[in-house]
Design an enzyme around this catalytic site. Structure first.
Site, short mmCIF file in Angstrom:
data_model
loop_
_atom_site.label_atom_id
_atom_site.label_comp_id
_atom_site.label_asym_id
_atom_site.label_seq_id
_atom_site.Cartn_x
_atom_site.Cartn_y
_atom_site.Cartn_z
N GLU A 249 0.84 -1.20 0.00
CA GLU A 249 0.00 0.00 0.00
C GLU A 249 0.88 1.26 0.00
OE1 GLU A 249 -3.13 0.10 2.89
OE2 GLU A 249 -3.30 2.28 2.87
N ARG A 250 1.96 1.22 0.78
CA ARG A 250 2.80 2.43 0.90
C ARG A 250 3.63 2.66 -0.36
NH1 ARG A 250 3.58 0.95 7.28
NH2 ARG A 250 1.48 1.67 7.80
#
Ligand code: FAD
Length: 392
Positions: A249-250
């Site tokens: 996600e990051r």
């Protein structure tokens, strides 16, 4: 990292889709505070874009993570943050753990239709009482017969007004907070925009200052029954799986911010070159030239960090530190770019439908969602050996 012909072809296909099928509708979707996720995902699924990194056995292309990031970067051409975020939730936030640790049966039921774009997914981690401190989530799943019975609340959930399922982090035991959690696949509806599962309530659609085309909900779960086979991987490993899932996600969040910043700077240059003042143009002011040149330099530095992180990740190396740095820098730089550019647009920058003011509002989430800046700094302090690591 050197992008191949295949990477470029995927980017071209996606860019064409964005130009023809997304950007013409963005203003209307922003106004409506929702976009038709099933329709858009169905078309993206037909193009094979929702499963680039997912296993071929479940409809994916089985490519390495660099293809996912090439897609994330290209999503920055969308003229808002909400729609890319919703797509990222489907491809990189709610499905990595399912693809990596889910049983074949679960992948057949949830991953394959999501890769095809027939199902919309969401990720349920945050709660009213626990966001940054993921270990503090209170939702529970207790065993009863062959089922889990789930009770609790999930807040800020992207896609949740439309989602068919949630990958939900819940407590399944009483032990230490990092070892008592599990990820469970929870069906939310009986079909696209269909009836809610018994015990699921969408309590609120949350109104926000940005990311308006993305629907964000507060959901209640009251004794919701889910078969125990909907557990992803092993019981008690959910916190760990979620931390791994956060890593993608990051990286996704950092990559998807790059083109939006490029375009914000480019459109500001065009504006400044046309804006007459003091006998010349705004772009003739050296202050404006230097500020924009410096910001573009920082965007390129972030781009290098993102792709270096990706290259190491594809090689199987631990990128916790680099991915956290990229996420931190991306949130802060997006704010700096949007704020500086908005200033150069003057009153026009203060109007609602300006691309720059939209990035100013949408981009603000980058320093909060998916782990706030301070959470990233906390990880860095630990991985750099400045702060003590918690003993789990
Ligand atoms: C538009 C939107 C979409 C979202 N989508 C999802 C989703 O799909 N699924 C999901 O599960 N969640 C989602 N979230 C939730 C998001 O991940 C959380 O908002 C975020 O993790 C912060 O949690 P919180 O809001 O509870 O803030 P809190 O945890 O209360 O933190 C408040 C502030 O405290 C500060 N802080 C935090 N930790 C520290 C520290 N160690 N030291 C110093 N200061 C600190 C930070 O500045 C932080 O912003 C979404 C949020 C928004 C706004």
């Amino acid at each position: 990292m050197q992008l191949s012909h295949e990477h470029r072809e995927i980017q071209k296909t996606l860019k064409r889709f964005i130009d023809e099928e997304i950007n013409p509708h963005v203003d209307a979707w922003e106004e409506a505070e929702i976009f038709p996720a099933h329709e858009v995902f169905g078309k993206l699924g037909d193009l094979g874009l929702l499963g680039l990194t997912k296993p071929e056995a479940f409809g994916g292309a089985g490519l390495d993570y660099s293809y996912g990031l090439a897609m994330a970067e290209t999503l920055g051409h969308i003229r808002c943050g909400g729609v890319p975020m919703a797509i990222g939730v489907q491809t990189d936030m709610s499905t990595p753990a399912l693809a990596r640790f889910g049983s074949d049966e679960l992948k057949r039921d949830f991953l394959a239709p999501s890769v095809a774009g027939r199902m919309v997914g969401c990720i349920g981690v945050s709660e009213p009482g626990a966001g940054s401190d993921v270990s503090g989530v209170k939702s529970t799943a207790r065993k009863d017969g062959g089922d889990y019975v789930i009770t609790g609340q999930k807040m800020w959930i992207t896609n949740s007004l439309q989602a068919d399922w949630m990958c939900m982090l819940v407590n399944t035991g009483e032990g230490p907070v990092h070892r008592n959690k599990s990820l469970i696949m929870v069906p939310l509806r009986d079909g696209p925009n269909g009836r809610l599962t018994k015990g699921v309530e969408v309590a609120q659609k949350i109104r926000k200052i940005g990311m308006n085309s993305s629907d964000t909900g507060l959901l209640y779960f009251d004794e919701v029954r889910v078969p125990q086979r909907n557990l992803i991987g092993q019981e008690g490993h959910g916190f760990l799986y979620q931390m791994q899932q956060f890593q993608e996600e990051r990286m996704w969040a950092s990559a998807s911010s790059l083109v939006a910043m490029d375009e914000c700077i480019r459109e500001t240059i065009e504006w400044a070159q046309g804006r007459k003042m003091f006998g010349s143009t705004l772009a003739d002011q050296q202050w404006v030239q230097f500020k924009l040149a410096e910001l573009q330099t920082e965007v390129e530095a972030l781009r290098a960090l993102v792709w270096r992180t990706c290259e190491l990740y594809v090689q199987g190396q631990d990128v916790l530190q680099l991915a956290s740095m990229a996420k931190l820098k991306s949130g802060r730089l997006t704010r700096a770019v949007a704020d500086t550019c908005l200033q150069f647009w003057g009153g026009m920058g203060f109007t609602w439908e300006n691309r720059v003011s939209r990035l100013y509002r949408d981009g603000r989430l980058g320093s909060i969602g998916g782990g706030a800046d301070e959470v990233m700094l906390g990880i860095l302090a630990k991985t750099m050996g400045i702060a003590k690591r918690a003993v789990a």
